[in-house]
Design an enzyme around this catalytic site. Structure first.
Site, short mmCIF file in Angstrom:
data_model
loop_
_atom_site.label_atom_id
_atom_site.label_comp_id
_atom_site.label_asym_id
_atom_site.label_seq_id
_atom_site.Cartn_x
_atom_site.Cartn_y
_atom_site.Cartn_z
N GLU A 74 -39.57 -13.79 -14.00
CA GLU A 74 -39.06 -15.02 -13.39
C GLU A 74 -37.63 -15.27 -13.86
O GLU A 74 -37.23 -14.83 -14.95
CB GLU A 74 -40.00 -16.17 -13.77
CG GLU A 74 -39.61 -17.56 -13.32
CD GLU A 74 -39.54 -17.76 -11.81
OE1 GLU A 74 -38.91 -16.94 -11.14
OE2 GLU A 74 -40.09 -18.78 -11.33
N ASP A 75 -36.86 -15.98 -13.05
CA ASP A 75 -35.48 -16.30 -13.45
C ASP A 75 -35.46 -17.46 -14.45
O ASP A 75 -34.82 -17.37 -15.49
CB ASP A 75 -34.59 -16.59 -12.23
CG ASP A 75 -35.17 -17.66 -11.29
OD1 ASP A 75 -36.27 -18.19 -11.55
OD2 ASP A 75 -34.51 -17.96 -10.27
N ASP B 32 -38.54 -24.20 -15.36
CA ASP B 32 -37.91 -25.51 -15.44
C ASP B 32 -39.02 -26.54 -15.70
O ASP B 32 -39.40 -26.76 -16.84
CB ASP B 32 -37.16 -25.72 -14.12
CG ASP B 32 -36.35 -26.98 -14.06
OD1 ASP B 32 -36.00 -27.52 -15.11
OD2 ASP B 32 -36.03 -27.43 -12.94
N PHE C 156 -27.79 -27.45 -14.44
CA PHE C 156 -28.15 -26.60 -13.30
C PHE C 156 -27.29 -25.34 -13.35
O PHE C 156 -26.06 -25.41 -13.31
CB PHE C 156 -27.96 -27.34 -11.97
CG PHE C 156 -28.62 -26.61 -10.85
CD1 PHE C 156 -29.99 -26.74 -10.62
CD2 PHE C 156 -27.90 -25.73 -10.04
CE1 PHE C 156 -30.62 -26.04 -9.60
CE2 PHE C 156 -28.52 -25.02 -9.02
CZ PHE C 156 -29.88 -25.18 -8.80
N ARG D 113 -25.40 -16.06 -6.12
CA ARG D 113 -26.32 -15.06 -6.69
C ARG D 113 -25.57 -13.85 -7.22
O ARG D 113 -26.03 -13.16 -8.11
CB ARG D 113 -27.33 -14.59 -5.63
CG ARG D 113 -28.29 -15.67 -5.16
CD ARG D 113 -29.48 -15.03 -4.43
NE ARG D 113 -30.22 -15.99 -3.63
CZ ARG D 113 -31.19 -16.78 -4.09
NH1 ARG D 113 -31.53 -16.73 -5.36
NH2 ARG D 113 -31.83 -17.61 -3.29
#
Ligand code: 5GP
Length: 173
Positions: A97-98, A101, A150, A163
């Site tokens: 996963e990136d 959160d 963010f 990206r």
């Protein structure tokens, strides 16, 4: 493209990715064939770099997730937009996963994968933002803990942009 200020440089990311790959390799010596599951779209760059540091027989199965929410907030309503093409029953799975959160997306996914009866499922996340955690998620391999900002780049987007940044930057308001 306006360049967001860097939070994690390419060099810092690459060094950590190599360490994560080495740890995953060490921990999966008894695996028959590891199934690496990059979560689309955000983790595609991370996964591409990570698997080159995993010295094991492995296969790659993508899984697409969409988390509904207003703007940059996750609502916890998650949809699988692209599913695995192979069964994972009895196999060792590594979800890549990136960022974790609120944790709502990974809770949904881990529960979903468990119903498919794999031998084991582990989670590798590049980033974790504990300040916003709403459910506790066990991250077996974690790249970096970050503050509540963010972030974009290295696969992560804002409205599908950024990206392709080679580093992780902070999106300023
Ligand atoms: P969670 O369900 O843990 O709240 O949300 C996880 C997903 O929200 C991530 O996979 C990612 O797509 C998105 N997300 C959460 N925080 C960030 C962030 O700082 N930057 C970007 N680009 N996406 C984020």
């Amino acid at each position: 493209m306006k360049k967001p200020p860097a939070l994690l440089s390419t060099d810092v990311i690459q060094a950590r990715v190599a360490e994560l790959g080495a740890a995953i390799t060490r921990d999966h010596q008894d695996s028959d064939e590891l199934v690496v599951v990059p979560i689309l779209k955000g983790s595609f760059l991370f996964a591409a770099d990570l698997i080159r540091h995993i010295d094991l027989d492995l296969s790659v199965e993508f899984l697409g997730l969409r988390s509904y929410g207003a703007g940059t907030e996750s609502s916890g309503v998650v949809q699988i937009t692209y599913d695995l093409t192979q069964p994972i029953t009895g196999r060792d799975v590594l979800v890549v996963e990136d960022i974790v959160d609120t944790g709502l997306s990974m809770r949904y996914l881990m529960e979903n994968l468990a119903t498919r009866q794999p031998r084991s499922v582990k989670l590798c996340s590049l980033l974790h933002k504990p300040a916003r955690s709403r459910v506790k998620i066990a991250i077996d391999y974690l790249g970096f803990t970050i503050e509540d900002r963010f972030v974009v780049g290295y696969g992560l987007d804002y409205a599908e942009k950024y990206r392709n940044l080679p580093y992780i930057g902070v999106l300023e308001a």
